[in-house]
Design an enzyme around this catalytic site. Structure first.
Site, mmCIF file in Angstrom:
data_model
loop_
_atom_site.group_PDB
_atom_site.id
_atom_site.type_symbol
_atom_site.label_atom_id
_atom_site.label_comp_id
_atom_site.label_asym_id
_atom_site.label_seq_id
_atom_site.Cartn_x
_atom_site.Cartn_y
_atom_site.Cartn_z
ATOM 1 N N ASP A 133 -1.670 -8.227 -1.899
ATOM 2 C CA ASP A 133 -1.696 -7.607 -3.225
ATOM 3 C C ASP A 133 -0.345 -7.831 -3.899
ATOM 4 O O ASP A 133 0.642 -7.163 -3.566
ATOM 5 C CB ASP A 133 -2.004 -6.114 -3.086
ATOM 6 C CG ASP A 133 -2.032 -5.386 -4.431
ATOM 7 O OD1 ASP A 133 -1.795 -6.029 -5.474
ATOM 8 O OD2 ASP A 133 -2.275 -4.161 -4.428
ATOM 9 N N GLU A 134 -0.267 -8.772 -4.835
ATOM 10 C CA GLU A 134 1.006 -9.102 -5.464
ATOM 11 C C GLU A 134 1.551 -7.949 -6.309
ATOM 12 O O GLU A 134 2.771 -7.732 -6.377
ATOM 13 C CB GLU A 134 0.857 -10.358 -6.327
ATOM 14 C CG GLU A 134 -0.221 -10.267 -7.395
ATOM 15 C CD GLU A 134 -0.417 -11.582 -8.126
ATOM 16 O OE1 GLU A 134 0.419 -12.474 -7.944
ATOM 17 O OE2 GLU A 134 -1.400 -11.701 -8.879
ATOM 18 N N GLY A 145 -1.391 12.017 -1.612
ATOM 19 C CA GLY A 145 -0.978 11.147 -2.710
ATOM 20 C C GLY A 145 -1.185 9.676 -2.483
ATOM 21 O O GLY A 145 -0.804 8.870 -3.331
ATOM 22 N N LYS A 159 -9.505 9.134 12.282
ATOM 23 C CA LYS A 159 -10.933 8.807 12.369
ATOM 24 C C LYS A 159 -11.245 7.920 13.572
ATOM 25 O O LYS A 159 -12.410 7.697 13.907
ATOM 26 C CB LYS A 159 -11.390 8.158 11.069
ATOM 27 C CG LYS A 159 -11.349 9.130 9.888
ATOM 28 C CD LYS A 159 -11.528 8.455 8.564
ATOM 29 C CE LYS A 159 -11.444 9.476 7.441
ATOM 30 N NZ LYS A 159 -10.139 10.177 7.388
ATOM 31 N N ALA A 185 0.561 -2.048 8.821
ATOM 32 C CA ALA A 185 -0.063 -1.018 7.986
ATOM 33 C C ALA A 185 -1.212 -1.564 7.152
ATOM 34 O O ALA A 185 -1.906 -0.791 6.480
ATOM 35 C CB ALA A 185 0.991 -0.388 7.058
ATOM 36 N N GLY A 199 0.812 -1.211 0.000
ATOM 37 C CA GLY A 199 0.000 0.000 0.000
ATOM 38 C C GLY A 199 0.842 1.257 0.000
ATOM 39 O O GLY A 199 2.081 1.204 0.065
ATOM 40 N N SER A 200 0.193 2.407 -0.055
ATOM 41 C CA SER A 200 0.906 3.679 -0.141
ATOM 42 C C SER A 200 1.782 3.912 1.089
ATOM 43 O O SER A 200 2.970 4.235 0.968
ATOM 44 C CB SER A 200 -0.094 4.828 -0.280
ATOM 45 O OG SER A 200 -0.950 4.616 -1.376
#
Length: 637
Positions: free
Chosen positions: A329-330, A463, A423, A377, A305-306
């Site tokens: 997520d490959e 971003g 949040k 994360a 991920g980011s």
């Protein structure tokens, strides 16, 4: 293909050939300079009385000077291409070589006057003349090269903001780039002492305040911020001055890039909204960070991920013994491996394809790899999606986090840093509720195991995938109206590198069970961001208001109402204790009931549950203290 059919490729010139060419290009003119300087020095010494000049001796001295010039020049690399011909460094070496030649002839003349046969003042005069001639030849050569490498006179005129070293260097690059499509026509600099300065033939025409007049006079439609890491405040000031005039703003690369790779006009990029929302460089204590990462096995969940990707990049700078990238997520894993290793082969045990919702597999991986530090994360983070599918938030953000915690305990992990969100403070959304529960689970297990298990909370990162700014940019590029939820909505923003650097710092100073809250600066108006992005695009697009979505706040918060902030150990990180939640108290039915509430009721119910838990903890503590006191009294009797 036959050898005879292949295109002939010229051989690469050897180093010796290059040096020989440099020597042939420079030395003959220097030899000629001595051939002119020494006779001229003799004439000056004897006031043009040629009858007093010993021409036989002067011929021998010229030959000696030329030989010494070649010897010293080769030794000091004047003729081996150490410096660019005509540069200040080249001139400095030239003066050193010529001075050595003059001093040598003067000493020889002092020791062997009959052999040298010229007055001792002649080498002094000749040296000065030789430097003048040699330097002049080099200057004319450089001037001729620059004259033939001027930028295209029909190229777009640009203004440079900043008449310092970066501006001077950039102007030189532009003025000697014959293939360049832009040409500098004026500098702007807020230092009024530079008003009449001229750099590389480009004058300083005024300050940023004079931008309208200078732009009109020069016809420039682009302003380049020629500074190394100018900071957000400077960029905001430039954008506010340039945008109303329809002037495009460009910026130079970072100072780190310029120091490593230099700078040219090809490195310029357009000003982005991220430049205006970001903040100055974060001060991190590298020694603290390296202390718990260097030489350790570090595992990052959600590494594709980011946030996870940038975390891996930052962690890798601190020399971990092993960095394990875990994600389901490959494609994301491949992108992270490319960023870190420069390849995306995915053929090493550095990358691990796994889902945090699979408890058995996760525990097996942790026990096999034995990480020392874990950054968690992995999470579902899109608020409106989780409002539609709250059970997914439960499965990933709550139970998935619990799986990670239990895998850490089984593998003996000493440090677990859970990535949370703003949040989770006074949660009104399913996302916020799930992340708040995750914080409490981490806190409880940290207290039970007496290990550094903690959470780090921050707001929007600029971003990240699916975040607001890329969405706005996509809409603008497509020429569609920009959608904003509410005209008064505000959000906190932080760049991904800044957030990740602070997360690493938080991992160094965090204490068991607490949540560390990153300083996000001042909240930013979403409407202002949308309007700025539209203005910077040069398009005429409208802003449409869609209304706040279910569970969405008008203004985000970083602290819950009942959280007590602890004195910070870092100026940009605050601390707050978190009430732990025992996993046996997790109740899916209670979760479903809370999800069914409206946003306001969710926050109130979350508060009520935690306050009741706090009261229960205090009651149990009081009972324990009372029992302890009674026991103590009995012993005393």
């Amino acid at each position: 293909m036959l050898d005879s059919e292949r295109t002939a490729v010229p051989d690469k010139p050897s180093i010796d050939e290059s040096r020989f060419r440099y020597l042939i290009r420079s030395f003959p003119f220097d030899a000629l300079a001595w051939g002119v300087s020494l006779p001229l020095a003799m004439l000056l010494r004897f006031e043009s009385l040629t009858s007093d000049v010993s021409w036989g001796h002067i011929g021998w001295v010229i030959a000696l000077a030329i030989a010494l010039q070649l010897f010293y020049g080769w030794f000091l690399m004047l003729y081996r291409g150490r410096h660019l011909r005509g540069s200040f460094e080249n001139l400095r070496t030239l003066i050193s070589v010529t001075a050595l030649v003059g001093i040598t002839i003067w000493v020889l003349d002092l020791m062997f006057p009959d052999f040298i046969g010229i007055p001792r003042t002649v080498p002094v005069i000749a040296t000065a003349l030789a430097v003048l001639f040699m330097g002049g030849i080099r200057y004319l050569d450089r001037y001729n090269r620059q004259r033939h490498s001027k930028p295209d006179p029909t190229g777009d005129p640009v203004l440079l903001y900043g008449a310092g070293q970066v501006g001077d260097h950039l102007a030189r690059q532009m003025m000697t780039d014959s293939n360049g499509s832009i040409r500098p026509v004026a500098f702007l600099d807020d230092d009024i002492r530079k008003k009449h300065l001229v750099l590389q033939g480009v004058p300083v025409a005024g300050t940023l305040y004079d931008l309208p007049d200078v732009a009109e006079a020069t016809g420039a439609t682009t302003l380049i911020v020629a500074m190394g890491d100018p900071g957000t405040d400077v960029l905001k000031k430039v954008e506010e001055a340039a945008t109303p005039l329809g002037i495009k703003v460009q910026v130079t690369p970072s100072m780190a890039h310029m120091l490593g790779e230099g700078i040219s006009s090809h490195d310029l990029r357009d000003l982005k909204i991220e430049d205006l929302l970001g903040r100055d460089q974060v001060d991190t204590d590298v020694s603290q960070i390296a202390g718990y990462l260097n030489g350790k096995t570090v595992l990052v969940t959600g590494a594709g991920g980011s946030i996870g990707q940038q975390l891996c990049v930052e962690i890798n700078k601190h020399g971990p013994a092993e960095l394990i990238l875990l994600d389901r997520d490959e494609t994301g894993l491949q992108a992270t491996e490319i960023n870190i290793r420069g390849n995306g082969l995915l053929d090493t045990d550095e990358v691990v394809l796994a889902d945090i919702r699979d408890s058995e597999t996760l525990t097996s991986i942790f026990q096999d790899r034995k990480p020392d530090v874990v950054f968690h994360a992995a999470a579902l983070k899109h608020l409106p999606m989780l409002e539609q599918y709250p059970s997914e938030a439960w499965q990933t953000n709550v139970l998935g986090t619990l799986n990670v915690i239990r895998a850490c305990e089984a593998a003996g992990v000493e440090t677990l840093i859970n990535i949370s969100t703003d949040k989770a403070a006074n949660p009104t959304s399913v996302l916020g509720l799930s992340k708040r529960v995750a914080e409490r689970l981490v806190s409880w297990h940290g207290g039970q195991s007496n290990r550094r298990y903690l959470s780090v909370r921050f707001g929007n990162v600029i971003g990240s995938r699916g975040s607001m700014l890329p969405t706005f940019r996509s809409l603008i590029e497509a020429g569609k109206p920009v959608t904003v939820t509410h005209p008064d909505a505000t959000r906190y923003f932080m760049t991904i590198p800044e957030a990740c650097q602070l997360v690493l710092q938080a991992g160094a100073i965090g204490r068991i069970g607490e949540v560390l809250i990153l300083d996000m600066g001042e909240p930013v108006s979403i409407l202002d961001v949308a309007n700025k992005m539209i203005a910077m695009s040069g398009k005429n697009l409208e802003v449409r208001f869609t209304g706040l979505r279910e569970g969405e706040k008008l203004h985000e918060e970083l602290h819950s109402d009942f959280e007590v902030e602890v004195a910070p150990l870092h100026p940009k990180i605050s601390h707050a204790p978190v009430l732990g939640l025992c996993p046996t108290d997790l109740d899916k039915d209670a979760w479903n009931d809370m999800v069914a509430y409206d946003a306001n009721q969710r926050s109130q119910e979350a508060h009520r549950i935690e306050l009741e838990s706090m009261a229960a903890v205090e009651e149990a503590k009081d009972a324990f203290d009372a029992e302890h006191v009674d026991a103590g009294k009995g012993v005393q009797v």
